[in-house]
Write a protein that holds these residues in place. Structure first.
Motif, PDB file in Angstrom:
ATOM      1  N   SER A   1      -8.219  -2.511   2.402  1.00  0.00           N
ATOM      2  CA  SER A   1      -7.078  -2.932   3.218  1.00  0.00           C
ATOM      3  C   SER A   1      -7.614  -3.415   4.565  1.00  0.00           C
ATOM      4  CB  SER A   1      -6.133  -1.735   3.406  1.00  0.00           C
ATOM      5  OG  SER A   1      -5.426  -1.891   4.612  1.00  0.00           O
TER       6      SER A   1
ATOM      7  N   TYR B   1       0.881  -1.162   0.000  1.00  0.00           N
ATOM      8  CA  TYR B   1       0.000   0.000   0.000  1.00  0.00           C
ATOM      9  C   TYR B   1       0.914   1.205   0.000  1.00  0.00           C
ATOM     10  CZ  TYR B   1      -4.207   2.666   1.062  1.00  0.00           C
ATOM     11  OH  TYR B   1      -5.273   3.514   0.986  1.00  0.00           O
TER      12      TYR B   1
ATOM     13  N   ASN C   1       0.081  -4.619   3.103  1.00  0.00           N
ATOM     14  CA  ASN C   1      -1.246  -4.797   3.718  1.00  0.00           C
ATOM     15  C   ASN C   1      -1.943  -5.955   3.044  1.00  0.00           C
ATOM     16  OD1 ASN C   1      -2.658  -1.457   4.434  1.00  0.00           O
ATOM     17  ND2 ASN C   1      -0.875  -2.498   5.247  1.00  0.00           N
ATOM     18  N   TYR C   2      -2.785  -6.643   3.786  1.00  0.00           N
ATOM     19  CA  TYR C   2      -3.687  -7.608   3.142  1.00  0.00           C
ATOM     20  C   TYR C   2      -4.919  -6.859   2.658  1.00  0.00           C
ATOM     21  CZ  TYR C   2      -0.868 -11.512   4.531  1.00  0.00           C
ATOM     22  OH  TYR C   2       0.170 -12.392   4.659  1.00  0.00           O
ATOM     23  N   PHE C   3      -5.360  -7.248   1.475  1.00  0.00           N
ATOM     24  CA  PHE C   3      -6.536  -6.603   0.880  1.00  0.00           C
ATOM     25  C   PHE C   3      -7.652  -7.611   0.670  1.00  0.00           C
ATOM     26  CE2 PHE C   3      -3.306  -3.596   0.028  1.00  0.00           C
ATOM     27  CZ  PHE C   3      -3.947  -2.363  -0.015  1.00  0.00           C
TER      28      PHE C   3
ATOM     29  N   TYR D   1      -7.540  -5.160  10.578  1.00  0.00           N
ATOM     30  CA  TYR D   1      -8.053  -3.779  10.555  1.00  0.00           C
ATOM     31  C   TYR D   1      -9.321  -3.721  11.405  1.00  0.00           C
ATOM     32  CZ  TYR D   1     -10.284   0.382   8.481  1.00  0.00           C
ATOM     33  OH  TYR D   1     -10.913   1.572   8.270  1.00  0.00           O
TER      34      TYR D   1
END
Ligand code: MSP
Length: 510
Positions: A201, A121, A157-159, A224
């Motif tokens: 994200s 990101y 980041n994981y999306f 998140y």
């Protein structure tokens, strides 16, 4: 029996609740109470949103470990709801192990299904606000609330693949016109869905934020806070395999404020779709309560009105009544102490309290405090009986649309009608005329029975005061919905005198 599941937002536990928070919770509580009264199996959920940067930062500032800090504030919220007569069936905390387990399982499932991917990101990061910002938000190169300009930051980041659900969400909104109420918010979301919404994200690197649920397959990241929080609507029901989930979820109604509309549509609808959870049945979106400065009431602006102080001063029921009457659901408005005082004095003391006090004192004076039996009804009584009998249906239909203020207004219109009936029937003149004894019995009975109906119809809004009213009237103390006329107060039973809403003026405080 039908199941209904009403949820409030789960609140950030970084401070005590202000009137804006009370607005959402009181609405949800009143709706749940009406549905329960009408025979539904209704469950009310509220809770605490305890992870994320905001809480971690507030805990640091308070010099406390995040868990101890969250524990303390979660209790503050529980206590506040108790004092505002908000009675949730469940209180979910995102730090509860059972909730964390559901979040981990959902993440793993989505990851395995290819709905989650890792990417870098890159964006402008505001250290002051601890979040990525967009160019549009900047004024002269920085956020107005920051001292320093944002820095360019790049982090993995994981999306979650949110964009692939956009067409489905748009179709859902088009096919279900009442999914989001009031309608202006549905239109707003439909507009958002016309353009690409991108992917979401859903993780933060642990070296920047530790306070969260670990990403199950990668200890370098935590979840998140919104991905975590939204799942708190299903975790307390024992999602995915407990009976409470299959019973209650199909009747779910979320109550939220307009500032979290995007997260409850784009994020939550796409998450549920990806997980194979049916979309919610309704999203009721409120406007904002504004401070006396005309800006959204919030902790950071310091313009919040304390609902507990207001409840202590004006009575919790007057506060609950004012919250639903004063600001129509969906719109912005102001609930100041002056407004509560005015509602209490005018609607509750002058109209309702006075009607009860006059009626009870006449029964005491003219009938030794015993409920008389009605004799012959004429058209004046028939109009009242017809109105009292249809009100439960009218009220419920409005409650289903979260028009609680309009529902209470309908009942208060009956109260006004009854005050007019007292004036035109002149019981004090009937009492002097020995030939008018039957007529006086009928008038007094009609007033008592109609007041009994009012106590049932307004019980969900003002549970304490309506309970008191039923005690004064000498009928069954338990509220009863849709009671046929003639089954409330009992001829021959004793009434008591009392003042439900002693009038208050600001001068009392001097
Ligand atoms: N934690 C998130 C919600 C997660 S739900 C899965 C959150 N918490 S909050 O404490 O900031 O706000 C909770 C609710 O209070 C939101 O619905 C928000 O709209 C509402 N309000 C906060 N201030 C408000 C007003 N001034 N007026 C009306 N509602 C307001 O967001």
């Amino acid at each position: 029996m039908t199941y209904r599941y009403i949820t409030t937002p789960i609140y950030y536990v970084n401070d005590r609740p202000h009137m804006g928070h009370a607005y959402a919770s009181v609405h949800a509580d009143i709706m749940a109470r009406y549905l329960r009264a009408a025979g539904h199996q209704a469950m009310l959920l509220t809770g605490a949103d305890e992870h994320g940067e905001k809480i971690a930062k507030a805990a640091t500032q308070a010099n406390e470990a995040p868990r101890a800090f969250a524990d303390r504030h979660a209790e503050t919220f529980k206590d506040a709801w108790r004092r505002l007569s908000v009675e949730p069936d469940r209180f979910v905390r995102t730090t509860a192990p059972a909730h964390a387990k559901v979040v981990s399982e959902c993440l793993s499932r989505l990851f395995e299904a290819g709905e989650i991917y890792l990417a870098d990101y890159e964006g402008l990061y505001s250290v002051g606000q601890e979040r990525f910002v967009t160019d549009k938000e900047l004024v002269d190169g920085k956020l107005p609330e920051d001292k320093e300009p944002p820095v360019l930051r790049r982090e993995p980041n994981y999306f979650f693949r949110m964009e692939v659900h956009r067409a489905w969400m748009r179709q859902l909104l088009l096919d279900t016109p009442d999914l989001i109420q009031p309608v202006q918010y549905r239109n707003e979301v439909l507009k958002l869905l016309e353009e690409p919404i991108g992917d979401l994200s859903i993780s933060r690197p642990v070296n920047r934020l530790e306070w969260g649920i670990p990403i199950p397959w990668d200890p370098e990241h935590v979840t998140y806070v919104w991905f975590d929080a939204l799942l708190s609507y299903v975790s307390p029901l024992g999602y995915p395999d407990q009976p409470a989930f299959s019973n209650y979820w199909p009747g779910v109604r979320h109550v939220i404020g307009k500032d979290i509309l995007r997260t409850h549509t784009l994020f939550w609808l796409s998450m549920t779709h990806a997980l194979g959870i049916a979309p919610y049945r309704r999203l009721y979106v409120s406007g904002h309560l504004l401070g006396s400065d005309g800006r959204k009431m919030s902790k950071s602006l310091g313009n919040g009105v304390d609902p507990l102080e207001a409840a202590d001063t004006y009575g919790v029921d007057a506060l609950r009544y004012t919250l639903i009457r004063e600001v129509s659901f969906g719109f912005d408005g102001i609930v100041s102490n002056a407004v509560i005082e005015q509602r209490r004095n005018r609607d509750l003391a002058d109209d309702l309290g006075n009607l009860a006090a006059r009626t009870l004192s006449m029964v005491k004076r003219y009938r030794d405090g015993l409920v008389p039996a009605p004799k012959r009804y004429d058209t004046r009584e028939e109009t009242i009986i017809a109105r009292a009998s249809e009100l439960p249906h009218v009220v419920l239909a409005l409650v289903e649309e979260m028009k609680l203020g309009r529902a209470a207004e309908q009942v208060m219109d009956l109260v006004k009608q009854l005050n007019g009936y007292v004036a035109s029937s002149t019981p004090w003149a009937l009492a002097k005329d020995p030939d008018a004894s039957d007529r006086l019995d009928t008038v007094l009975y009609t007033l008592l029975e109609a007041l009994y109906s009012v106590s049932n119809l307004l019980h969900p809004v003002m549970p304490g005061k309506m309970h008191e009213l039923r005690i004064l009237l000498g009928g069954s103390v338990e509220p009863c919905w849709d009671l046929p006329w003639g089954h409330g107060v009992k001829p021959g039973s004793t009434v008591k005198e009392g003042i439900l809403f002693p009038k208050r003026t600001g001068e009392d405080d001097a």
